[in-house]
Design a protein around this motif. Structure first.
Motif, PDB file in Angstrom:
ATOM      1  N   ASN A 100       5.134   7.331  -8.445  1.00 33.30           N
ATOM      2  CA  ASN A 100       5.485   8.417  -7.385  1.00 33.30           C
ATOM      3  C   ASN A 100       7.033   8.155  -7.101  1.00 33.30           C
ATOM      4  O   ASN A 100       7.541   7.251  -6.687  1.00 33.30           O
ATOM      5  CB  ASN A 100       4.694   7.908  -6.198  1.00 33.30           C
ATOM      6  N   GLN A 112      -4.510  -3.096  -7.254  1.00 33.37           N
ATOM      7  CA  GLN A 112      -5.560  -2.309  -6.805  1.00 33.37           C
ATOM      8  C   GLN A 112      -5.173  -0.700  -6.744  1.00 33.37           C
ATOM      9  O   GLN A 112      -3.875  -0.376  -6.724  1.00 33.37           O
ATOM     10  CB  GLN A 112      -6.166  -2.979  -5.396  1.00 33.37           C
ATOM     11  N   PRO A 113      -6.143   0.068  -6.910  1.00 33.42           N
ATOM     12  CA  PRO A 113      -5.922   1.540  -6.320  1.00 33.42           C
ATOM     13  C   PRO A 113      -4.899   1.814  -5.195  1.00 33.42           C
ATOM     14  O   PRO A 113      -5.565   1.307  -4.103  1.00 33.42           O
ATOM     15  CB  PRO A 113      -7.390   2.196  -6.661  1.00 33.42           C
ATOM     16  N   GLY A 114      -4.080   2.653  -5.381  1.00 32.86           N
ATOM     17  CA  GLY A 114      -3.244   2.893  -4.139  1.00 32.86           C
ATOM     18  C   GLY A 114      -2.206   1.693  -3.630  1.00 32.86           C
ATOM     19  O   GLY A 114      -1.526   1.837  -2.828  1.00 32.86           O
ATOM     20  N   GLN A 115      -2.090   0.627  -4.683  1.00 29.44           N
ATOM     21  CA  GLN A 115      -0.849  -0.226  -4.465  1.00 29.44           C
ATOM     22  C   GLN A 115       0.007  -0.054  -5.472  1.00 29.44           C
ATOM     23  O   GLN A 115       0.166   0.237  -6.559  1.00 29.44           O
ATOM     24  CB  GLN A 115      -1.757  -1.566  -4.655  1.00 29.44           C
ATOM     25  N   ASP A 167       4.631   0.756 -10.348  1.00 26.53           N
ATOM     26  CA  ASP A 167       4.017   1.730  -9.566  1.00 26.53           C
ATOM     27  C   ASP A 167       3.385   2.398 -10.833  1.00 26.53           C
ATOM     28  O   ASP A 167       3.784   3.201 -11.661  1.00 26.53           O
ATOM     29  CB  ASP A 167       4.700   2.524  -8.680  1.00 26.53           C
ATOM     30  N   THR A 201       1.431   4.971 -10.477  1.00 24.61           N
ATOM     31  CA  THR A 201       1.433   6.517 -10.483  1.00 24.61           C
ATOM     32  C   THR A 201       2.682   7.044 -10.714  1.00 24.61           C
ATOM     33  O   THR A 201       2.821   8.354 -10.568  1.00 24.61           O
ATOM     34  CB  THR A 201       0.879   6.817  -8.677  1.00 24.61           C
ATOM     35  N   GLN A 261       0.843  -1.154   0.029  1.00 28.58           N
ATOM     36  CA  GLN A 261      -0.052   0.007  -0.021  1.00 28.58           C
ATOM     37  C   GLN A 261       0.747   1.269   0.016  1.00 28.58           C
ATOM     38  O   GLN A 261       1.769   1.218   0.752  1.00 28.58           O
ATOM     39  CB  GLN A 261      -0.981  -0.106   1.264  1.00 28.58           C
ATOM     40  N   THR A 262       0.462   2.290  -0.888  1.00 25.91           N
ATOM     41  CA  THR A 262       1.219   3.456  -0.930  1.00 25.91           C
ATOM     42  C   THR A 262       0.601   4.617  -0.513  1.00 25.91           C
ATOM     43  O   THR A 262      -0.780   4.727  -0.299  1.00 25.91           O
ATOM     44  CB  THR A 262       1.902   3.552  -2.281  1.00 25.91           C
ATOM     45  N   ASN A 263       1.305   5.628  -0.262  1.00 26.40           N
ATOM     46  CA  ASN A 263       0.767   7.075  -0.115  1.00 26.40           C
ATOM     47  C   ASN A 263       1.471   8.163  -0.545  1.00 26.40           C
ATOM     48  O   ASN A 263       2.304   7.858  -1.343  1.00 26.40           O
ATOM     49  CB  ASN A 263       0.409   7.251   1.275  1.00 26.40           C
ATOM     50  N   ARG A 264       1.229   9.289  -0.367  1.00 28.40           N
ATOM     51  CA  ARG A 264       1.810  10.580  -1.289  1.00 28.40           C
ATOM     52  C   ARG A 264       3.286  10.422  -0.586  1.00 28.40           C
ATOM     53  O   ARG A 264       4.127  10.899  -1.364  1.00 28.40           O
ATOM     54  CB  ARG A 264       1.243  11.839  -0.767  1.00 28.40           C
TER      55      ARG A 264
END
Length: 214
Positions: free
Chosen positions: A88, A118-121, A84, A86, A51-54
């Protein structure tokens, strides 16, 4: 009658010899000095979805990755990459720092793996290569006859098997390491400078012999 018995015995001996020769295996046919048994490099991808975040990765996710790396027993030759969606940069930096603890660098591109994120992964991929020489040892040619003047089927098995077992990075069997094209003179001449600057062993003169008080 004795002649008939002898003829039957000779026929039986010839038949048995024919069976023995036919069961010895074929003669080798590789007339070159190139071994037909070559190392084969296989790659296996191991994945871990996080799980990732900003900010990249939470502390709990970083600890989970470290535990996974320890379980995998990361070593030289393993390749770590990040899939990834996104892109990031904080995530890439975080995983790169974790890989640096094991003396490994992060690969630029991640290989294609099965499954969807999944979104955010994001997906951490460890690519591990192994080298082996299939078909070794090969003792299929059991006949002493070698009318082709050829090498045995197991020719090269020992050398290539040892090479596959000892190479630190099996990928080097496919392509060598690529340098930066820059020559660092200070590093290249460090050993020579150390040898030249070392003081001669006899520079201090001979040690005075100890005299006893007898």
């Amino acid at each position: 009658m004795p002649f008939a018995n002898h003829s039957k015995l000779a026929g039986a001996i010839a038949l048995s010899l024919g069976v023995v020769v036919s069961g010895c295996g074929g003669m080798p046919d590789n007339r070159s000095l190139y071994s037909t048994k070559q190392p084969v490099v296989e790659r296996t991808n191991y994945t871990l979805d996080v799980q990732t975040n900003r900010g990249g990765l939470a502390i709990a996710e970083q600890q989970r990755i470290i535990g996974w790396f320890d379980t995998m027993g990361l070593s030289y030759g393993d390749r770590i990459s990040v899939d990834d969606p996104t892109n990031n940069p904080a995530l890439t930096t975080a995983v790169s720092e974790l890989a640096g603890r094991y003396g490994l660098l992060l690969s630029e591109a991640a290989p294609t793996t099965a499954g969807y994120l999944q979104p955010g992964q994001a997906r951490i991929v460890v690519t591990r290569s192994t080298a082996s020489v299939p078909g070794c040892p090969d003792w299929s040619a059991k006949s002493d006859m070698n009318y082709n003047n050829a090498t045995s089927p197991g020719y090269g098995c020992a050398t290539n098997s040892n090479l596959a077992a000892m190479v630190a990075d099996p990928q080097d069997l496919l392509e060598g390491k690529k340098g930066s094209g820059e020559t660092i003179v200070s590093a290249g001449t460090k050993a020579i400078d150390s040898y030249r600057e070392a003081a001669p062993t006899g520079a201090g003169g001979l040690a005075a012999p100890a005299t006893g008080g007898n």
